[in-house]
Design a protein around this motif. Structure first.
Motif, PDB file in Angstrom:
ATOM      1  N   SER A  37       5.729  -5.576   8.819  1.00 11.99           N
ATOM      2  CA  SER A  37       5.751  -4.170   9.234  1.00 11.99           C
ATOM      3  C   SER A  37       7.037  -3.802   9.968  1.00 11.99           C
ATOM      4  O   SER A  37       7.387  -2.617  10.048  1.00 11.99           O
ATOM      5  CB  SER A  37       4.546  -3.870  10.123  1.00 11.99           C
ATOM      6  OG  SER A  37       4.646  -4.549  11.373  1.00 11.99           O
ATOM      7  N   ALA A  64       3.824   5.262   8.371  1.00 17.04           N
ATOM      8  CA  ALA A  64       2.397   4.997   8.186  1.00 17.04           C
ATOM      9  C   ALA A  64       1.551   5.969   8.999  1.00 17.04           C
ATOM     10  O   ALA A  64       0.492   6.411   8.551  1.00 17.04           O
ATOM     11  CB  ALA A  64       2.077   3.558   8.585  1.00 17.04           C
ATOM     12  N   THR A  70      -1.151   9.658   1.105  1.00 19.62           N
ATOM     13  CA  THR A  70      -2.483   9.141   0.800  1.00 19.62           C
ATOM     14  C   THR A  70      -3.061  10.018  -0.303  1.00 19.62           C
ATOM     15  O   THR A  70      -3.887  10.894  -0.058  1.00 19.62           O
ATOM     16  CB  THR A  70      -3.391   9.180   2.039  1.00 19.62           C
ATOM     17  OG1 THR A  70      -3.400  10.529   2.555  1.00 19.62           O
ATOM     18  CG2 THR A  70      -2.877   8.250   3.118  1.00 19.62           C
ATOM     19  N   LEU A 239      -6.510   4.535   4.178  1.00 21.12           N
ATOM     20  CA  LEU A 239      -5.733   3.307   3.999  1.00 21.12           C
ATOM     21  C   LEU A 239      -5.785   2.847   2.549  1.00 21.12           C
ATOM     22  O   LEU A 239      -4.759   2.449   1.976  1.00 21.12           O
ATOM     23  CB  LEU A 239      -6.274   2.219   4.926  1.00 21.12           C
ATOM     24  CG  LEU A 239      -5.614   0.840   4.819  1.00 21.12           C
ATOM     25  CD1 LEU A 239      -4.140   0.914   5.189  1.00 21.12           C
ATOM     26  CD2 LEU A 239      -6.339  -0.172   5.715  1.00 21.12           C
ATOM     27  N   ASN A 240      -6.952   2.897   1.949  1.00 20.17           N
ATOM     28  CA  ASN A 240      -7.069   2.529   0.538  1.00 20.17           C
ATOM     29  C   ASN A 240      -6.224   3.449  -0.337  1.00 20.17           C
ATOM     30  O   ASN A 240      -5.529   2.993  -1.261  1.00 20.17           O
ATOM     31  CB  ASN A 240      -8.535   2.593   0.117  1.00 20.17           C
ATOM     32  CG  ASN A 240      -8.741   2.305  -1.363  1.00 20.17           C
ATOM     33  OD1 ASN A 240      -8.661   1.172  -1.803  1.00 20.17           O
ATOM     34  ND2 ASN A 240      -9.008   3.354  -2.131  1.00 20.17           N
ATOM     35  N   LEU A 242      -3.585   5.138   0.577  1.00 17.10           N
ATOM     36  CA  LEU A 242      -2.166   4.903   0.856  1.00 17.10           C
ATOM     37  C   LEU A 242      -1.652   3.695   0.083  1.00 17.10           C
ATOM     38  O   LEU A 242      -0.584   3.734  -0.522  1.00 17.10           O
ATOM     39  CB  LEU A 242      -1.969   4.715   2.356  1.00 17.10           C
ATOM     40  CG  LEU A 242      -0.543   4.553   2.887  1.00 17.10           C
ATOM     41  CD1 LEU A 242      -0.467   5.064   4.325  1.00 17.10           C
ATOM     42  CD2 LEU A 242      -0.082   3.105   2.870  1.00 17.10           C
ATOM     43  N   VAL A 243      -2.421   2.614   0.117  1.00 17.19           N
ATOM     44  CA  VAL A 243      -1.987   1.380  -0.557  1.00 17.19           C
ATOM     45  C   VAL A 243      -1.905   1.583  -2.067  1.00 17.19           C
ATOM     46  O   VAL A 243      -1.039   1.004  -2.733  1.00 17.19           O
ATOM     47  CB  VAL A 243      -2.945   0.229  -0.207  1.00 17.19           C
ATOM     48  CG1 VAL A 243      -2.637  -1.006  -1.049  1.00 17.19           C
ATOM     49  CG2 VAL A 243      -2.847  -0.103   1.280  1.00 17.19           C
ATOM     50  N   ASN A 244      -2.798   2.404  -2.610  1.00 17.99           N
ATOM     51  CA  ASN A 244      -2.847   2.596  -4.062  1.00 17.99           C
ATOM     52  C   ASN A 244      -2.018   3.785  -4.537  1.00 17.99           C
ATOM     53  O   ASN A 244      -2.054   4.123  -5.723  1.00 17.99           O
ATOM     54  CB  ASN A 244      -4.295   2.792  -4.520  1.00 17.99           C
ATOM     55  CG  ASN A 244      -5.101   1.516  -4.401  1.00 17.99           C
ATOM     56  OD1 ASN A 244      -4.728   0.478  -4.931  1.00 17.99           O
ATOM     57  ND2 ASN A 244      -6.197   1.575  -3.663  1.00 17.99           N
ATOM     58  N   SER A 246       1.653   5.142  -5.143  1.00 21.12           N
ATOM     59  CA  SER A 246       3.013   4.633  -5.287  1.00 21.12           C
ATOM     60  C   SER A 246       3.868   5.660  -6.023  1.00 21.12           C
ATOM     61  O   SER A 246       3.437   6.261  -7.008  1.00 21.12           O
ATOM     62  CB  SER A 246       3.023   3.310  -6.064  1.00 21.12           C
ATOM     63  OG  SER A 246       4.340   2.865  -6.285  1.00 21.12           O
ATOM     64  N   THR A 250       6.984   0.038  -4.077  1.00 20.73           N
ATOM     65  CA  THR A 250       5.878  -0.222  -3.156  1.00 20.73           C
ATOM     66  C   THR A 250       6.440  -0.576  -1.780  1.00 20.73           C
ATOM     67  O   THR A 250       7.193  -1.544  -1.641  1.00 20.73           O
ATOM     68  CB  THR A 250       4.997  -1.370  -3.663  1.00 20.73           C
ATOM     69  OG1 THR A 250       4.494  -1.036  -4.957  1.00 20.73           O
ATOM     70  CG2 THR A 250       3.837  -1.609  -2.721  1.00 20.73           C
ATOM     71  N   TYR A 252       5.837  -2.233   1.161  1.00 17.60           N
ATOM     72  CA  TYR A 252       4.935  -3.202   1.769  1.00 17.60           C
ATOM     73  C   TYR A 252       4.950  -3.114   3.298  1.00 17.60           C
ATOM     74  O   TYR A 252       3.927  -3.350   3.940  1.00 17.60           O
ATOM     75  CB  TYR A 252       5.311  -4.619   1.321  1.00 17.60           C
ATOM     76  CG  TYR A 252       5.064  -4.876  -0.136  1.00 17.60           C
ATOM     77  CD1 TYR A 252       3.770  -5.064  -0.616  1.00 17.60           C
ATOM     78  CD2 TYR A 252       6.116  -4.925  -1.049  1.00 17.60           C
ATOM     79  CE1 TYR A 252       3.538  -5.296  -1.962  1.00 17.60           C
ATOM     80  CE2 TYR A 252       5.885  -5.154  -2.396  1.00 17.60           C
ATOM     81  CZ  TYR A 252       4.598  -5.336  -2.849  1.00 17.60           C
ATOM     82  OH  TYR A 252       4.365  -5.561  -4.186  1.00 17.60           O
ATOM     83  N   ASN A 255       2.627  -0.323   4.228  1.00 17.00           N
ATOM     84  CA  ASN A 255       1.240  -0.729   3.989  1.00 17.00           C
ATOM     85  C   ASN A 255       0.736  -1.658   5.086  1.00 17.00           C
ATOM     86  O   ASN A 255      -0.404  -1.514   5.562  1.00 17.00           O
ATOM     87  CB  ASN A 255       1.124  -1.429   2.635  1.00 17.00           C
ATOM     88  CG  ASN A 255       1.395  -0.504   1.469  1.00 17.00           C
ATOM     89  OD1 ASN A 255       1.415   0.713   1.630  1.00 17.00           O
ATOM     90  ND2 ASN A 255       1.617  -1.068   0.292  1.00 17.00           N
TER      91      ASN A 255
END
Length: 288
Positions: A37, A64, A70, A239-240, A242-244, A246, A250, A252, A255
């Protein structure tokens, strides 16, 4: 030093080494998340996951919190974080209070069929989330609370009451019956006994329920994604998303920062009140 002392010392050394290795293995993912991070995307692409940040930066944390996308919204986790706060706190307080009153009744004001009620509540503790989705959605729709924070609060209260009642009932059966009977002889009623006798003894089990309920509700994803509307989704759903989400590369580091932000409240709660959780359990929370 005799042979027994040498063997005991060797045994202790083995235990300490084993515990240290287990702790390092358990903390390794947290280390990777924290270091990643604070890294730049360039270092993430060219280095390894175990490298320390060469030029630590908090840019990923800022994105973040307030800038990451998101889905179609690019507001970061901040609005969803506060959605979780406004949902979790009242749900925890109300479910714990109702569970306390229920446990008090089942432990010291037994009635005909009380054992059946307690058994039904115990069965309720083992009902999977998926089983209650359809009837709960129907009830929320009829009440006009679908896709709202209030609806999510009600869902978590209803689902959590079985657990809190179980905890409080098993704790209150360890309270001497003589205390309650003496208060009755002195003329105290139901709520007076609860307020003057039972409630002052309940701090350990309240802490158990607070931590248990807070962890369950804050980390819940299924109820949040099913019953939470666009403006009422909790931080786990964001959060889900945000991670998915793109847009090419990506990120990282973003995330990882987002995952830590989502986990900080529960981690902080355990650090502050973890000892009370253990005390509450050992004081009778799972006895009876």
């Amino acid at each position: 030093m005799d042979a027994d002392q040498k063997q005991l010392t060797a045994g202790r050394i083995f235990i300490y080494v084993l515990l240290t290795l287990v702790a390092l293995y358990y903390l390794a993912p947290l280390y990777v998340m924290l270091t990643t991070s604070f890294k730049s995307l360039e270092q993430i692409r060219t280095g390894t996951i175990l490298d320390l940040p060469l030029a630590p930066t908090t840019e990923a944390w800022s994105r973040a919190w307030s800038g990451a996308c998101t889905g179609v919204r690019c507001e970061g986790l901040a609005p969803y974080f506060w959605n979780s706060v406004s949902m979790t706190i009242p749900a925890v307080l109300v479910s714990s209070l109702i569970g306390s009153l229920n446990g008090y009744v089942l432990a010291h004001w037994r009635f005909r069929g009380s054992n059946v009620v307690f058994t039904a509540l115990m069965v309720g503790c083992f009902i999977p989330f998926q089983v209650v989705i359809l009837p709960m959605a129907r009830l929320l729709g009829m009440a006009g609370l679908a896709n709202t924070t209030t609806g999510l609060i009600i869902v978590h209260i209803i689902y959590g009451v079985a657990f809190t009642t179980l905890f409080f009932r098993n704790y209150y059966v360890t309270v001497p019956e003589e205390l309650v009977n003496a208060a009755r002889i002195d003329g105290a009623g139901f709520f007076t006994i609860y307020r003057r006798v039972i409630f002052p003894l309940s701090l350990p089990i309240f802490m158990v329920c607070f931590i248990w309920q807070f962890t369950q509700i804050w980390n819940d994803f299924l109820f949040g994604v099913v019953f939470g509307g666009a403006d009422a989704q909790p931080v786990t759903v964001a959060l889900n998303n945000l991670v998915n989400t793109s847009t090419g590369v990506t990120e990282y580091n973003v995330n990882m920062a987002a995952a830590i932000i989502a986990a900080l409240p529960t981690l902080g709660l355990y650090l502050v009140a973890g000892k009370y959780f253990v005390r509450g359990l050992t004081a009778g929370a799972v006895k009876g």
